[in-house]
Structure formats: structure tokens, C-alpha cells
Design an enzyme around this catalytic site. Structure first.
Site, PDB file in Angstrom:
ATOM      1  N   SER A 315       0.794  -1.206   0.000  1.00  0.00           N
ATOM      2  CA  SER A 315       0.000   0.000   0.000  1.00  0.00           C
ATOM      3  C   SER A 315       0.839   1.274   0.000  1.00  0.00           C
ATOM      4  O   SER A 315       1.427   1.622  -1.009  1.00  0.00           O
ATOM      5  CB  SER A 315      -0.937  -0.062   1.198  1.00  0.00           C
ATOM      6  OG  SER A 315      -2.155   0.533   0.898  1.00  0.00           O
ATOM      7  N   ASP A 326       9.658   4.846 -10.594  1.00  0.00           N
ATOM      8  CA  ASP A 326       9.208   5.435 -11.854  1.00  0.00           C
ATOM      9  C   ASP A 326       9.934   6.725 -12.185  1.00  0.00           C
ATOM     10  O   ASP A 326      10.143   7.047 -13.360  1.00  0.00           O
ATOM     11  CB  ASP A 326       7.704   5.700 -11.802  1.00  0.00           C
ATOM     12  CG  ASP A 326       6.865   4.443 -12.013  1.00  0.00           C
ATOM     13  OD1 ASP A 326       7.458   3.350 -12.084  1.00  0.00           O
ATOM     14  OD2 ASP A 326       5.629   4.561 -12.105  1.00  0.00           O
ATOM     15  N   LYS A 340      -1.359  -3.967  -3.192  1.00  0.00           N
ATOM     16  CA  LYS A 340      -2.639  -3.368  -2.780  1.00  0.00           C
ATOM     17  C   LYS A 340      -2.689  -1.951  -3.314  1.00  0.00           C
ATOM     18  O   LYS A 340      -2.005  -1.068  -2.828  1.00  0.00           O
ATOM     19  CB  LYS A 340      -2.813  -3.358  -1.267  1.00  0.00           C
ATOM     20  CG  LYS A 340      -4.137  -2.706  -0.847  1.00  0.00           C
ATOM     21  CD  LYS A 340      -4.338  -2.714   0.644  1.00  0.00           C
ATOM     22  CE  LYS A 340      -5.686  -2.086   0.999  1.00  0.00           C
ATOM     23  NZ  LYS A 340      -5.675  -0.613   0.834  1.00  0.00           N
TER      24      LYS A 340
END
Length: 427
Positions: A315, A326, A340
Site C-alpha cells: 500500500s 518510476d 494493494k
């Protein structure tokens, strides 16, 4: 109801004898609370209305939600207990373990104490979405569960000898909860093995961040372990980075292993400490409205960074690690994360009970939906069960030469530091 970031929960989420990481902000009492105290049927309808307005999936996971309302409001509820049972039954139709009702006692126990003090055995528990089995998200560090060797992804099959088959997460929490010093026995399935863990409940003071300066072939580096995205995590992280910067470390290892998540705003604030610019996360509700959180040019350091992750990193941990990966700010080392990608809001109801509702999905800066899929590290290094047990039984080995994943992260970090020095020398 307006939900701010401080009311959004990213923990993977029922916390046994601890709490979901959520503060009082974002928990809103309904205006007709006195009315609901006297009318259990109205409480059932209040829960239905909240789901109807805000649930992430407009099809309600292919459930005719209006027909559900008709069914449950045609019933009579002589007591609040019967209304509570009906609400839980109604929510089960959504087939979403993260959308759940809490009676007043459960709701009170899941609100975090800002001091970070928890009572219990120190595990986070959820119902597996596919198997419906009670699954350990992650043991909290330095708690009875972690010291005994309970691992992320373990399945709890019995609590004090009682089978958990078909058991609701809230019922499991009630069985595991108890006074400090008392014992609860968990029977766990791990692969083909059945293991029994007698655990003594305890009062646990948790500081989400611990840090240290460590030696390496390229000089001193900073090691920071983040256990949970709780209300004080961002402040403790900022203090750790600033302290290590004053000591002029050459790079960092950020350890998110077995970190089950917590507050959305904490993950964003911590990401901003590492990222100068770029998107951190975007959330999408059922209307397709996208909210992007971005770095704010207030990074505390630009030194090389390696992040450790594993199957217990869930999460909010995945938001942070996904943002750093990224944006090419960090190299991820370890194993695939939990997976999640859902956001819950938590609100109080009129009679002191509470409701957690899945209201959005989140995506990494490159648009990756990691729900179920998780985040794959750049450098994969699996540990054997024996190696994991060795670290859990002796927590001092975590972040040391005896920690195989840390050793690999240090190797990768040294390569990044050396490469950075080489680039600077050529300029």
C-alpha cells in the site's frame, strides 16, 4: 462528506491489536447521530447510503445495490447488535475485504494513538481476496509476533484452537485481542507446514523510523528503516534524513520491508523528501476523477538511494517505492511487493461505530495499477525461510552484513556512488 488526504487509509488493513493508521481528521460524525442511536434500521440505511455515494466501483462489483437496500430495509432490527450483523452481511456482498464495518469497540481500537503506543501481538491481518483465508500482511517489528517468527503471507487457520474458516476479520480481531500479559495461540499454515505460535500480548511503543550511519567501501552511508506510515512517520523521517545529512553520508538505503502501509498523506510527504520534482501518485475514483500528487521542490537530499522491499511491503510502501522507481530516483532491491492499490476512507457513524470504504484506486507515476500485481524490484534477491527466521529472531541483524538483502542493497548503492563520482570527475 469531504475526505481530505488525512482521512485516507492505505494500510492493508485490519490491524490486530494495533490500529489502522488513521488520525481523527477525516473521521466525520453524521448530523443525525442522536437519531441513529435510537433507530438501528436508520444506521443500516446510513451505511448503505455511504457505500452508494462513494464506493469505488459504480457497479458495486456487479451487485444490485438498490435491491440490497430494499431487502435490508424491509427487515426489522430489535437491537443494534442485529443491525450490526446485518450491516456486515450486507457489506460482504461487495466481496471487498477492505470495506468493513466496525462496532464502537472495534472503531475505537483502530484509531491510532498519536503516541504510537499499540496493544497486542503486532500483526496486520486481512482476508485474502481470492482464498478468503485470514492472511498476515506483515508482522510489526519488535513485537511478540515478529519475535516469534510470524511472517508476511502466513495464513492463520486457528485462534486458540478455533478454526478461522469462514471467519470475518473483525471476529478474528476480537479473538486475538486481550490484556497485555495474557496469551493467545495462533495456528499458521505456511506452504505445506502447519506451525503453532503461542504469543503473549504486550503493550508496544512504536517509533516508525530508525536510522544509523554505517561504513561501506565508498565511505559512510545512511540506513533508514521505516516500519509504518503512521501519523508521526513523516516528522521522524525528516529528522533522520537531516541528521544523516549533517554527518555527510554518501548515499542512503531506505528499508521498507514488512511495512504494511498507513496514511496516504504520510507516503506523499515522505516521497517529497526524496524527490525534487515529478509525480508521486494519482488516485482515480468511480467518476474517473484523477488527483495527482507531485513533488514540491523541497527534497532533503539528492544523494544516491536504494530501497529495500518485499512481500510485506504494501500500500503506502508501494506508493513510495513506485514513485521512486518510476522517477528513476532509486533502485529497488528485494522481492515483489504485496500488491494493494486501493484507498479507503474511514468515517465515524452516529452511534460511535465506524465504516471503512474503498473509494479510489491509485496508480504510480507511469500509470501502473499495482493492485494484486505488486511492484517488481529492479534487483531481485529472494531469501530462504531460514535466513528470514534468523533476521526475525535477532532484529540486530537487520541492516547488517548478516542481512542478505541489505548486503545486496549496499553493493548496488556503492556502485551508484562510484558512478556518480565518476560522472562528476568527468565534468
Amino acid at each position: 462528506m469531504v475526505i481530505t488526504k488525512r482521512g485516507l487509509v492505505l494500510g492493508a488493513t485490519a490491524l490486530v491489536l494495533s490500529t489502522v493508521a488513521v488520525t481523527g481528521a477525516g473521521i466525520h460524525l453524521s448530523q443525525g447521530q442522536a437519531f441513529f442511536r435510537e433507530s438501528p434500521k436508520e444506521l443500516v440505511d446510513e451505511v448503505w447510503q455511504i457505500i452508494d455515494r462513494s464506493y469505488v466501483d459504480g457497479t458495486f462489483n456487479k451487485v444490485n445495490w438498490r435491491l440490497v437496500r430494499k431487502d435490508y430495509l424491509n427487515r426489522s432490527y430489535p437491537s443494534k447488535k442485529e443491525a450490526y450483523e446485518a450491516i456486515r452481511e450486507m457489506l460482504k456482498k461487495l466481496n471487498d475485504p477492505y470495506t468493513r464495518f466496525m462496532d464502537p469497540e472495534e472503531f475505537k481500537s483502530m484509531q491510532i494513538d498519536t503516541s504510537g503506543e499499540l496493544t497486542g501481538v503486532g500483526i496486520q491481518l486481512a482476508q485474502d481476496e481470492k482464498s478468503k483465508k485470514l492472511t498476515v500482511i506483515a508482522p510489526i517489528e519488535d513485537t511478540p509476533a515478529s519475535k516469534a517468527g510470524v511472517l508476511a503471507k502466513d495464513t492463520i487457520t486457528k485462534i486458540d484452537g478455533k478454526s478461522t474458516e469462514g471467519m470475518d476479520v473483525n471476529d478474528a480481531v476480537r479473538l486475538i485481542r486481550g490484556q497485555p500479559g495474557t496469551q493467545v495461540t495462533l495456528t499458521i499454515q505456511r506452504g505445506e507446514k502447519e506451525l503453532v505460535f503461542p504469543l503473549k500480548r504486550a503493550r508496544i511503543e512504536i517509533h516508525p523510523v530508525r536510522s544509523s550511519k554505517q561504513n561501506s567501501p565508498t565511505g559512510e552511508i545512511g540506513y533508514i528503516r521505516l516500519n509504518q506510515f503512521s501519523a508521526n512517520a513523516a516528522k521522524e523521517m525528516a529528522d533522520a534524513i537531516k541528521g544523516l545529512e549533517r554527518q555527510k553520508v554518501n548515499g542512503y538505503i531506505l528499508d521498507l520491508r514488512s511495512n504494511p502501509g498507513g496514511l496516504l498523506y504520510a507516503s506523499i510527504e515522505i516521497a517529497q523528501m526524496w524527490l525534487k520534482d515529478g509525480t508521486i501518485v494519482s488516485t482515480v475514483d468511480r467518476q474517473g476523477e484523477r488527483e495527482r500528487e507531485k513533488a514540491n521542490n523541497r527534497a532533503l537530499t539528492d544523494k544516491p538511494l536504494v530501497v529495500l522491499v518485499d512481500g510485506g511491503s504494501a500500500s503506502a510502501s508501494e506508493i513510495l517505492s513506485g514513485a521512486l522507481q518510476d522517477n528513476k530516483r532509486a533502485v529497488l532491491v528485494g522481492t515483489k511487493t504485496f500488491g494493494k492499490g486501493l484507498v479507503q476512507s474511514v468515517r465515524g457513524l452516529g452511534d460511535g461505530s465506524g465504516l471503512a470504504v474503498t473509494i479510489a484506486k491509485y496508480y504510480t507515476p507511469l500509470g501502473r495499477d499495482i493492485n494484486h500485481a505488486g511492484i517488481k524490484p529492479d534487483v531481485v534477491l529472494e531469501m530462504t525461510e531460514e535466513q528470514r527466521k534468523a533476521l526475525q529472531t535477532d532484529r540486530n541483524k537487520i541492516g547488517s552484513a548478516d542481512d542478505p538483502q541489505y548486503a545486496k542493497a549496499l553493493e548496488v548503492l556503492n556502485q551508484k556512488i562510484a558512478a556518480q563520482r565518476g560522472n562528476q570527475a568527468q565534468k
